[in-house]
Scaffold this active site. Structure first.
Site, short mmCIF file in Angstrom:
data_model
loop_
_atom_site.label_atom_id
_atom_site.label_comp_id
_atom_site.label_asym_id
_atom_site.label_seq_id
_atom_site.Cartn_x
_atom_site.Cartn_y
_atom_site.Cartn_z
NE ARG A 116 37.77 29.87 47.76
CZ ARG A 116 38.83 30.55 47.30
NH1 ARG A 116 39.47 30.13 46.23
NH2 ARG A 116 39.25 31.64 47.91
NE ARG A 171 42.55 28.31 42.45
CZ ARG A 171 42.70 29.34 43.30
NH1 ARG A 171 41.66 30.09 43.62
NH2 ARG A 171 43.88 29.63 43.82
CE LYS A 218 44.68 32.89 42.73
NZ LYS A 218 44.05 33.89 43.61
CE LYS A 232 40.49 33.13 40.43
NZ LYS A 232 40.29 34.35 41.22
CB CYS A 282 37.01 40.65 49.43
SG CYS A 282 38.08 41.70 50.42
CB CYS A 293 41.68 37.71 54.03
SG CYS A 293 42.86 37.70 52.67
CB CYS A 317 44.75 43.51 50.02
SG CYS A 317 44.62 42.04 48.99
CB CYS A 368 38.87 38.68 46.39
SG CYS A 368 40.52 37.99 46.59
FE1 SRM Z 1 40.67 35.81 45.94
C1 SRM Z 1 43.65 35.24 47.40
C2 SRM Z 1 39.07 35.25 48.80
C3 SRM Z 1 37.76 35.63 44.22
C4 SRM Z 1 42.14 37.37 43.27
N1 SRM Z 1 41.28 35.26 47.78
C5 SRM Z 1 42.56 35.03 48.18
C6 SRM Z 1 42.59 34.43 49.59
C7 SRM Z 1 42.53 32.94 49.47
C8 SRM Z 1 43.74 34.91 50.49
C9 SRM Z 1 44.98 34.05 50.52
O1 SRM Z 1 45.59 33.78 49.47
O2 SRM Z 1 45.37 33.64 51.62
C10 SRM Z 1 41.25 35.01 50.13
C11 SRM Z 1 40.60 34.26 51.29
C12 SRM Z 1 39.84 35.24 52.15
C13 SRM Z 1 39.03 34.61 53.22
O3 SRM Z 1 39.30 34.86 54.39
O4 SRM Z 1 38.11 33.89 52.92
C14 SRM Z 1 40.46 35.15 48.85
N2 SRM Z 1 38.80 35.37 46.41
C15 SRM Z 1 38.32 35.27 47.68
C16 SRM Z 1 36.80 35.22 47.69
C17 SRM Z 1 36.22 34.36 48.81
C18 SRM Z 1 36.28 36.66 47.76
C19 SRM Z 1 34.80 36.86 47.88
O5 SRM Z 1 34.44 37.95 48.31
O6 SRM Z 1 34.01 36.00 47.53
C20 SRM Z 1 36.57 34.68 46.26
C21 SRM Z 1 36.59 33.18 46.18
C22 SRM Z 1 36.23 32.69 44.81
C23 SRM Z 1 36.10 31.21 44.66
O7 SRM Z 1 35.07 30.64 45.06
O8 SRM Z 1 37.00 30.61 44.08
C24 SRM Z 1 37.78 35.25 45.54
N3 SRM Z 1 40.07 36.32 44.04
C25 SRM Z 1 38.79 36.28 43.58
C26 SRM Z 1 38.68 37.04 42.37
C27 SRM Z 1 37.40 37.32 41.60
C28 SRM Z 1 37.12 36.31 40.53
O9 SRM Z 1 37.83 35.32 40.36
O10 SRM Z 1 36.14 36.52 39.81
C29 SRM Z 1 39.94 37.54 42.10
C30 SRM Z 1 40.31 38.51 40.94
C31 SRM Z 1 40.41 37.81 39.64
C32 SRM Z 1 41.76 37.19 39.47
O11 SRM Z 1 41.94 36.06 39.89
O12 SRM Z 1 42.64 37.86 38.96
C33 SRM Z 1 40.81 37.08 43.15
N4 SRM Z 1 42.58 36.18 45.39
C34 SRM Z 1 42.96 36.89 44.29
C35 SRM Z 1 44.39 37.08 44.35
C36 SRM Z 1 45.26 37.82 43.28
C37 SRM Z 1 45.71 36.88 42.23
C38 SRM Z 1 46.71 37.50 41.28
O13 SRM Z 1 46.72 37.13 40.12
O14 SRM Z 1 47.51 38.34 41.69
C39 SRM Z 1 44.84 36.48 45.55
C40 SRM Z 1 46.28 36.42 46.08
C41 SRM Z 1 47.07 35.32 45.44
O15 SRM Z 1 46.58 34.48 44.71
O16 SRM Z 1 48.28 35.33 45.71
C42 SRM Z 1 43.66 35.93 46.18
FE1 SF4 Z 2 41.92 39.01 51.07
FE2 SF4 Z 2 42.70 40.93 49.44
FE3 SF4 Z 2 41.16 38.99 48.52
FE4 SF4 Z 2 40.14 40.76 50.14
S1 SF4 Z 2 40.96 41.19 48.10
S2 SF4 Z 2 39.90 38.55 50.31
S3 SF4 Z 2 41.83 41.22 51.47
S4 SF4 Z 2 43.21 38.73 49.25
#
Ligand code: SRM
Ligand code: SF4
Length: 564
Positions: free
Chosen positions: A77, A146, A210, A212, A431, A437, A476, A480
C-alpha cells in the site's frame, strides 16, 4: 511515559512491537530466505512497512487438496497524503502493477494505491522502486498514523493546496523515527541492531492501534471526516484558513455479536489556530498512546478511550499534554459533499477531470481498458493523478485545448462518463474482500457491480432512477468502504449473507441502523425494495433516502432464516 496496563496482560502484538527494535525484528533476514512467506512475528512488523501477507483465497481449497501450501502473496500500500501523485509517480505505479503485482491498481478509500499479488521475492525491489520515485509505504499500515486524507480537488480559492501541504506536514511529523524502513527497503541491508532509535511520539510500543487523521471543509466532506480518529474541519475565513475544529474518536470497525465494539463518529473537541495544530495533534496522539487499550486489540482505538473516560476527561488530558488550555470548537459543521467527477476549472487556466473508477479498481478487462486509458492521458498530457476517498481519480492540470482529446481517449477505451451513470452507481463503493482480504467472510468488490445492476432496475421501476443514494458494501464488519455512514449498506455477515444498514447520509454525519441480517446475496435488492417504495410514497419534498429512514425509523426485520 506512563502506560496504564499491566505488562503481563499486554497483547501479543505489543510484545512483538517492543521486541522488534524499531520495527526491524527478523524481517530483513526473512526477506532474503527462500520461503514464500514470513513468520507470524515478521508478518506483523511488515505491516508497519506498508505491506500485508495474504494468500489467493480462490486457490485455497484446490491447493489444500493437492497438499500444497497456500498461494502466498503480498499486498503493498502506498501512502500518499491527500492522494496527490505526479504523472511520473503514477506511471511508476502503473508499471509496477505489471512488473510485480497482478496487473491492477486499487485506489483505496484513504487515497492510497494498493498492489495485490506481489510475491515475497519481489517485495524489496517493489518497495525500493516506489521510494526511488519518492513514494513511501512506511506507516501505510500498522499501529501508527496512517495516510492523512484531504480533499484532492484543485479548486480555485478552495484552500485545497494549502491543506494538502498540512497533510504532508502531518505525515512528516508522525513518521516513525526508526531507520528500519530505510535500512531494509532503500539501502537493502540485512543487518540487525542492538537498540532502537528513541521515538518521542511513539515510544517503543508505538500506538495501541492504527490512528487515522483526515481533513474536510464545511461545504465538502468528501473525506468522511467523522470516521477518523482525529478529524480536522477547516474553518475558512476571507480566503484563508482561520483554524480547524478538531474532532476526535471516529472509527467504524466492529465485530458481529460483540456489543462492546461499534462504529462511532468523531466529536468536536476544540478549535485550534494553524500555528498550534501540530502540537495539538501530537497531544491527542500522546493521550491515545498512553491510555489506549493495549490488552484487547478490538477495543484499542481512540473511540473507546473517549467512551470509557468521557470527552471532558479527554480534553483535560490533551490540555495537560499540551501545557495550555484549548479553545472551544466553533459552531461549524459539515453541510455538503462533492464527488469531483467530470470536468472542472482549476482557476489557473487549466482543468481537471474526475474519472469514476468502479470500486477503485484500475484495470483492463473486456469492454473496459481503464489502465491503458489513464496511462495514455498521463503520458501524453503530463496529467498528475489525484485520488479521492470515494475510490475515484482526478486527471489534473489539463490544458483547455486538450480536453476533447482526453475525452476521446477515455471514451474509446470504454470509460463511462459520470453523467452517464445513475447517481446510485456513481456514489457506490466496495472493499476488496475475497480473494485477497483474509478477514472477508463474504464477497464485496466482485459482487457489487451485479447488485448495482439489479438495484438500478428496481430504482427505475419504482421511479427513483435519478435518486442520489450512497450504496456501500463490505465483506465483513470492519468497515473499510465506510458502510455505516452510507444511505444504504450491505455488510458481510457470513458466506453469501449480509446485514443491511439504512439511514446514514451522503455527507457522512450520521450512522445507519441495522434493518435486516443474514440476507442472502440474491435477496438483497428485494429486501430493500419495500424501503425504497415507502420512501417514494412518503418522503418530504427534497428528502433523501437515508434522511427519510432516519426520520421515520427502521423496524429491523427478523433475521432471514429465523421464523418470521
Ligand atoms: Fe481497512 C483491515 C482494506 C480503509 C477499517 N483493511 C484491512 C485489511 C488490511 C485486512 C487485514 O487486516 O488483513 C484489508 C486489506 C484488503 C485487501 O485485500 O486489500 C483492508 N481498508 C482497506 C481498504 C483497501 C479498503 C478499500 O476499499 O479501499 C482501505 C485502505 C485505506 C488506506 O489506504 O489506508 C481501508 N479500513 C478502511 C477504513 C475506511 C477509512 O479509513 O476511511 C476503515 C474504517 C475506519 C476505521 O478505521 O475505523 C477500515 N480495516 C479496518 C479494520 C477495522 C479496524 C477497527 O478499528 O476495528 C480492519 C481490521 C483490523 O484493523 O484489525 C481493517
Ligand atoms: Fe477485508 Fe472486511 Fe476490510 Fe472488506 S471490510 S477489506 S472484508 S477487512
Amino acid at each position: 511515559m506512563s502506560t496504564i496496563v499491566d505488562d503481563v496482560a499486554l497483547s501479543e502484538v505489543e510484545r512483538l512491537k517492543e521486541e522488534s527494535l524499531g520495527l526491524r525484528g527478523g524481517l530483513a533476514a526473512e526477506l532474503d530466505n527462500d520461503s514464500s512467506h514470513l513468520s507470524e512475528a515478521s508478518k506483523q512488523i511488515l505491516k508497519f512497512h506498508g505491506s500485508y501477507q495474504q494468500e489467493d483465497r480462490d486457490l485455497r481449497k484446490e491447493r489444500k487438496k493437492a497438499g500444497l501450501e497456500p498461494a502466498y502473496q503480498f499486498m503493498v500500500r502506498s501512502k500518499v497524503p491527500g492522494g496527490v501523485l505526479t504523472a511520473a509517480q503514477y506511471l511508476l505505479h502503473d508499471r509496477l502493477a505489471d512488473d510485480y503485482g497482478n496487473g491492477t491498481l486499487r485506489i483505496t478509500t484513504r487515497q492510497g494505491f494498493q498492489f495485490h499479488g506481489v510475491l515475497k521475492g519481489n517485495l524489496r525491489r517493489h518497495i525500493h522502486e516506489l521510494n526511488d520515485a519518492l513514494v513511501t509505504t512506511f506507516g501505510a499500515c500498522g499501529d501508527v498514523v496512517r495516510n492523512v486524507v484531504t480533499c484532492p480537488a484543485p479548486i480555485a480559492g478552495g484552500l485545497r493546496e494549502e491543506v494538502i501541504e498540512w497533510a504532508r506536514r502531518i505525515r512528516d511529523e508522525t513518521l516513525p523515527r526508526s531507520r528500519a524502513y530505510h535500512e531494509i527497503w532503500i539501502e537493502g541491508q540485512s543487518v540487525t541492531r542492538e537498540e532502537a532509535e528513541p521515538d518521542p511520539l511513539y515510544g517503543e510500543r508505538y500506538l495501541p492501534r492504527k490512528f487515522k487523521i483526515g481533513f474536510a471543509f464545511p461545504d465538502d466532506n468528501c473525506t468522511d471526516v467523522h470516521s477518523n480518529d482525529l478529524g480536522l474541519l477547516v474553518i475558512p475565513e476571507n480566503g484563508r484558513i482561520r483554524g480547524f475544529n478538531v474532532l476526535v474518536g471516529g472509527g467504524l470497525g466492529m465485530t458481529h455479536n460483540k456489543a462492546d465494539t461499534y462504529p462511532r463518529l468523531a466529536d468536536p473537541l476544540a478549535f485550534v489556530e494553524p500555528d498550534e495544530l501540530i502540537d495539538v495533534i501530537k497531544a491527542v496522539i500522546g493521550v491515545q498512546r498512553d491510555y489506549g487499550n493495549r490488552v484487547n486489540r478490538r477495543r484499542a482505538r481512540l473511540k473507546y478511550v473517549l467512551d470509557e473516560r468521557g470527552l471532558p476527561w479527554f480534553r483535560e488530558q490533551v490540555e495537560s499534554y499540551l501545557g495550555r488550555p484549548l479553545q472551544d470548537p466553533l459552531p461549524v459543521e459539515v453541510s455538503g459533499i462533492e464527488d469531483h467527477l467530470g470536468w472542472h476549472e482549476q482557476g489557473d487556466g487549466r482543468w481537471f477531470r474526475g474519472v469514476w473508477v468502479e470500486n477503485g479498481r484500475v484495470l483492463d478487462r473486456e469492454g473496459l481498458r481503464l489502465r491503458i486509458a489513464i496511462r495514455e492521458v498521463v503520458a501524453r498530457f503530463g496529467a498528475d493523478i489525484h485520488l479521492t476517498t470515494q475510490q475515484n481519480l482526478l486527471l489534473v492540470n489539463i490544458a483547455p485545448e486538450d480536453r476533447s482529446a482526453v475525452d476521446d481517449i477515455l471514451r474509446t477505451h470504454g470509460v463511462i462518463a459520470p453523467e452517464e451513470l445513475t447517481p446510485a452507481r456513481r456514489w457506490s463503493m466496495a472493499c476488496p474482500a475475497i480473494p485477497t482480504c483474509p478477514l472477508a467472510v463474504a464477497e464485496s468488490e466482485r459482487v457489487l457491480p451485479g447488485i448495482m445492476d439489479e438495484l438500478e432496475v428496481a430504482l427505475s421501476r419504482i421511479g427513483l432512477a435519478d435518486e442520489t443514494i450512497s450504496v456501500r458494501m463490505t465483506g465483513c464488519p470492519n468497515g473499510c468502504a465506510r458502510p455505516y455512514t452510507a444511505d444504504l449498506a450491505f455488510v458481510g455477515r457470513s458466506l453469501n449473507k449480509y446485514v443491511i444498514y439504512v439511514g446514514g447520509n451522503l455527507e457522512g454525519t450520521r450512522l445507519g441502523t441495522e434493518y435486516a441480517s443474514l440476507v442472502p446475496l440474491d435477496q438483497l435488492v428485494t429486501t430493500v425494495r419495500p424501503l425504497l417504495e415507502r420512501f417514494r410514497d412518503e418522503r418530504r419534498e427534497g428528502e433523501r433516502f437515508g434522511d427519510f429512514w432516519n426520520r421515520v425509523g427502521v423496524e429491523p426485520l427478523e433475521p432471514a432464516g429465523a421464523s418470521r
